[in-house]
Scaffold this motif. Sequence first.
Motif, PDB file in Angstrom:
ATOM      1  N   GLU A 199     -18.957   7.735  -1.415  1.00 34.05           N
ATOM      2  CA  GLU A 199     -18.049   8.522  -2.264  1.00 34.05           C
ATOM      3  C   GLU A 199     -16.864   9.051  -1.448  1.00 34.05           C
ATOM      4  O   GLU A 199     -15.736   9.094  -1.943  1.00 34.05           O
ATOM      5  CB  GLU A 199     -18.792   9.702  -2.888  1.00 34.05           C
ATOM      6  CG  GLU A 199     -19.777   9.306  -3.956  1.00 34.05           C
ATOM      7  CD  GLU A 199     -20.563  10.499  -4.492  1.00 34.05           C
ATOM      8  OE1 GLU A 199     -20.819  10.522  -5.693  1.00 34.05           O
ATOM      9  OE2 GLU A 199     -20.929  11.391  -3.702  1.00 34.05           O
ATOM     10  N   VAL A 200     -17.140   9.454  -0.199  1.00 33.23           N
ATOM     11  CA  VAL A 200     -16.060   9.952   0.656  1.00 33.23           C
ATOM     12  C   VAL A 200     -14.996   8.865   0.781  1.00 33.23           C
ATOM     13  O   VAL A 200     -13.802   9.111   0.608  1.00 33.23           O
ATOM     14  CB  VAL A 200     -16.593  10.343   2.064  1.00 33.23           C
ATOM     15  CG1 VAL A 200     -15.448  10.670   3.016  1.00 33.23           C
ATOM     16  CG2 VAL A 200     -17.545  11.533   1.962  1.00 33.23           C
ATOM     17  N   ILE A 201     -15.467   7.619   1.055  1.00 34.78           N
ATOM     18  CA  ILE A 201     -14.512   6.525   1.244  1.00 34.78           C
ATOM     19  C   ILE A 201     -13.844   6.128  -0.072  1.00 34.78           C
ATOM     20  O   ILE A 201     -12.624   6.053  -0.153  1.00 34.78           O
ATOM     21  CB  ILE A 201     -15.205   5.278   1.868  1.00 34.78           C
ATOM     22  CG1 ILE A 201     -15.893   5.626   3.185  1.00 34.78           C
ATOM     23  CG2 ILE A 201     -14.202   4.142   2.061  1.00 34.78           C
ATOM     24  CD1 ILE A 201     -14.982   5.979   4.332  1.00 34.78           C
ATOM     25  N   SER A 202     -14.650   5.910  -1.119  1.00 36.51           N
ATOM     26  CA  SER A 202     -13.995   5.375  -2.320  1.00 36.51           C
ATOM     27  C   SER A 202     -13.238   6.419  -3.123  1.00 36.51           C
ATOM     28  O   SER A 202     -12.251   6.085  -3.770  1.00 36.51           O
ATOM     29  CB  SER A 202     -14.968   4.587  -3.209  1.00 36.51           C
ATOM     30  OG  SER A 202     -16.264   5.004  -3.054  1.00 36.51           O
ATOM     31  N   GLU A 203     -13.685   7.693  -3.087  1.00 30.96           N
ATOM     32  CA  GLU A 203     -12.979   8.696  -3.892  1.00 30.96           C
ATOM     33  C   GLU A 203     -11.899   9.431  -3.097  1.00 30.96           C
ATOM     34  O   GLU A 203     -10.823   9.706  -3.610  1.00 30.96           O
ATOM     35  CB  GLU A 203     -13.973   9.729  -4.442  1.00 30.96           C
ATOM     36  CG  GLU A 203     -14.799   9.183  -5.590  1.00 30.96           C
ATOM     37  CD  GLU A 203     -15.925  10.134  -5.972  1.00 30.96           C
ATOM     38  OE1 GLU A 203     -15.808  11.351  -5.733  1.00 30.96           O
ATOM     39  OE2 GLU A 203     -16.939   9.632  -6.492  1.00 30.96           O
ATOM     40  N   LYS A 204     -12.209   9.765  -1.867  1.00 26.94           N
ATOM     41  CA  LYS A 204     -11.265  10.612  -1.128  1.00 26.94           C
ATOM     42  C   LYS A 204     -10.274   9.806  -0.284  1.00 26.94           C
ATOM     43  O   LYS A 204      -9.204  10.297   0.036  1.00 26.94           O
ATOM     44  CB  LYS A 204     -12.029  11.610  -0.245  1.00 26.94           C
ATOM     45  CG  LYS A 204     -12.888  12.550  -1.091  1.00 26.94           C
ATOM     46  CD  LYS A 204     -13.534  13.632  -0.282  1.00 26.94           C
ATOM     47  CE  LYS A 204     -12.570  14.693   0.167  1.00 26.94           C
ATOM     48  NZ  LYS A 204     -12.187  15.631  -0.891  1.00 26.94           N
ATOM     49  N   VAL A 205     -10.672   8.591   0.102  1.00 25.25           N
ATOM     50  CA  VAL A 205      -9.756   7.765   0.889  1.00 25.25           C
ATOM     51  C   VAL A 205      -9.152   6.672  -0.005  1.00 25.25           C
ATOM     52  O   VAL A 205      -7.938   6.551  -0.114  1.00 25.25           O
ATOM     53  CB  VAL A 205     -10.476   7.124   2.102  1.00 25.25           C
ATOM     54  CG1 VAL A 205      -9.516   6.255   2.899  1.00 25.25           C
ATOM     55  CG2 VAL A 205     -11.095   8.196   2.991  1.00 25.25           C
ATOM     56  N   GLY A 206     -10.027   5.920  -0.657  1.00 27.30           N
ATOM     57  CA  GLY A 206      -9.553   4.873  -1.562  1.00 27.30           C
ATOM     58  C   GLY A 206      -9.467   3.516  -0.881  1.00 27.30           C
ATOM     59  O   GLY A 206      -9.125   3.423   0.309  1.00 27.30           O
ATOM     60  N   ALA A 207      -9.772   2.452  -1.652  1.00 27.07           N
ATOM     61  CA  ALA A 207      -9.798   1.102  -1.102  1.00 27.07           C
ATOM     62  C   ALA A 207      -8.433   0.670  -0.562  1.00 27.07           C
ATOM     63  O   ALA A 207      -8.341  -0.049   0.425  1.00 27.07           O
ATOM     64  CB  ALA A 207     -10.303   0.122  -2.160  1.00 27.07           C
ATOM     65  N   ASP A 208      -7.355   1.144  -1.190  1.00 27.91           N
ATOM     66  CA  ASP A 208      -6.013   0.739  -0.742  1.00 27.91           C
ATOM     67  C   ASP A 208      -5.694   1.250   0.657  1.00 27.91           C
ATOM     68  O   ASP A 208      -5.148   0.523   1.486  1.00 27.91           O
ATOM     69  CB  ASP A 208      -4.943   1.249  -1.730  1.00 27.91           C
ATOM     70  CG  ASP A 208      -5.016   0.508  -3.057  1.00 27.91           C
ATOM     71  OD1 ASP A 208      -5.562  -0.628  -3.051  1.00 27.91           O
ATOM     72  OD2 ASP A 208      -4.567   1.056  -4.079  1.00 27.91           O
ATOM     73  N   ALA A 209      -6.078   2.525   0.901  1.00 26.80           N
ATOM     74  CA  ALA A 209      -5.847   3.108   2.230  1.00 26.80           C
ATOM     75  C   ALA A 209      -6.708   2.411   3.278  1.00 26.80           C
ATOM     76  O   ALA A 209      -6.287   2.242   4.423  1.00 26.80           O
ATOM     77  CB  ALA A 209      -6.148   4.601   2.198  1.00 26.80           C
ATOM     78  N   VAL A 210      -7.899   1.980   2.867  1.00 29.97           N
ATOM     79  CA  VAL A 210      -8.774   1.250   3.794  1.00 29.97           C
ATOM     80  C   VAL A 210      -8.125  -0.088   4.151  1.00 29.97           C
ATOM     81  O   VAL A 210      -8.095  -0.505   5.301  1.00 29.97           O
ATOM     82  CB  VAL A 210     -10.183   1.038   3.177  1.00 29.97           C
ATOM     83  CG1 VAL A 210     -11.012   0.080   4.023  1.00 29.97           C
ATOM     84  CG2 VAL A 210     -10.910   2.376   3.018  1.00 29.97           C
ATOM     85  N   LYS A 211      -7.569  -0.743   3.133  1.00 36.87           N
ATOM     86  CA  LYS A 211      -6.935  -2.054   3.313  1.00 36.87           C
ATOM     87  C   LYS A 211      -5.828  -1.996   4.375  1.00 36.87           C
ATOM     88  O   LYS A 211      -5.667  -2.915   5.175  1.00 36.87           O
ATOM     89  CB  LYS A 211      -6.348  -2.497   1.966  1.00 36.87           C
ATOM     90  CG  LYS A 211      -6.181  -3.991   1.815  1.00 36.87           C
ATOM     91  CD  LYS A 211      -5.778  -4.307   0.392  1.00 36.87           C
ATOM     92  CE  LYS A 211      -5.806  -5.799   0.161  1.00 36.87           C
ATOM     93  NZ  LYS A 211      -5.699  -6.099  -1.277  1.00 36.87           N
TER      94      LYS A 211
END
Lengths: 290, 186
Positions: free
Chosen positions: A121-133
């Motif tokens: 949830e930390v990654i997908s809600e607070k960071v987001g897949a686009d920022a990970v990309k």
Amino acid sequence: MKLSYYPGCSLHSTGAEYDASTRKVCEKLGIELVEIEDWVCCGSTPAHQCDELMSIALPAKNMALAREQSGLGEICAPCASCYSRLKFAQERLTDDHLRRQVEHVIDARYPDDIKVLHMLEVISEKVGADAVKEKVVKTLDSIKVACYYGCLITRPPKVTAREDFENPTDMEALIEALGAETVDWNMKTFCCGAAFALTRTEVVVDLTGKILADAHAVGADVIAVGCPLCHVNLDTRQQQINEKLGTNFNIPIFYFTQLMGLAMGIGPKDLGIHKHITEAESFLKERALI
Amino acid sequence: MKIAGQKESKIDPTLAEEIRQRCGENVFLCYQCKKCASGCPTRPFMESTPTELMRYLQLGMIDEAMKKDTIWYCLSCQTCSARCPQNIDIAHVVDAVKIIVQEKNIKVDTGNAKLFNRLWMTLLKYMGRMYEMGLTGMLNLFSGKPFKDLPLGIKLIKKGKLKLLPTIKRPFEMMKMFSRARDLKK
């Protein structure tokens, strides 16, 4: 971004590589994890099946410690069981009578305004897949990943507040952001046998056998998980499953944070890839990922 | 009470109320749709299904509810609780029955779960954190299978995934917490 961090017992032992990869990935993403000092065990499954009061008091104790020490409003719990016990405690502690009892047991005020987040949830809600990309330096386009959620990241919905508990897709979005292909499969929220690992091992062999068979049938190369117990059960029992079912499974099991780390250019040693029982390093070399 | 095809059953009319007091769940909401049994991953191992357990609790059939191994194959995977159309937290009901069986010391094959729970809680009480080596060692020893999973254990130690020595955190606070909780339950 700054969060309280509750690794839990598993991440200090059998899930050490989940802890290492979580810390490394958070560092890359600019998330500061403040570990709760001298945290105690959440009680996990044994507590809730033999001592109702302690099963709520133990998570409450850790939440009280987090608030006392850092004052931060959010706790990140990467272990699905810790996450679930913290969330269950929050749900049950809306009852005033139980809250008073628990506050007496822990001898502290229970902070009722803390947000508990699983690492996913930390990654997908607070960071987001686009920022990970944006952080990806090595695309994982040579592997096909089966995203496995297990039980407690998504269930029960009254505790996790998830509507997609039968077919969650946030891990897929994240893994696809790393360039990997994900598969559509049936067993993503099927139980791995969890705490029966030590007591009814034959059940774990049966259930993990079904999970591996389905991942294999849809052509997945690896399985990604977000729970240390799922990892142990899927990673360590493959030989036993093969002996029992006459199969030939050799499917590397990665924490989703390890796959993120690989794509972000973090070294395999730092991500604890060498700690797996089912050979993962040679697989990654074969696919030119390390 | 006699059920077709079965011998006489012992009835405890207070059973459903005891469950409600322990976990807040009303078992009479169950209308036997069998969704819980259909989705249960360990149902094939159980003597009776979760749906049948709910009926036993409604009818007060205490022996069928407590002495079958059904509850001891529950993994707390929450599938039943998530799917129940009546929003009964079935896994919580199962926990309540497990706690009654352990408190009353009812003789039933728990698949070493009772031993596992007791060891876990004892380690926790004095150490504050789980000590996997100690837990596994004692569990195997007390259950008469001292060498169970030994090759795997050695591999895990070599990989640095099992610590030989325990980590002890807040032992005095933990002991006090356990003792205050015990006093409250009296």
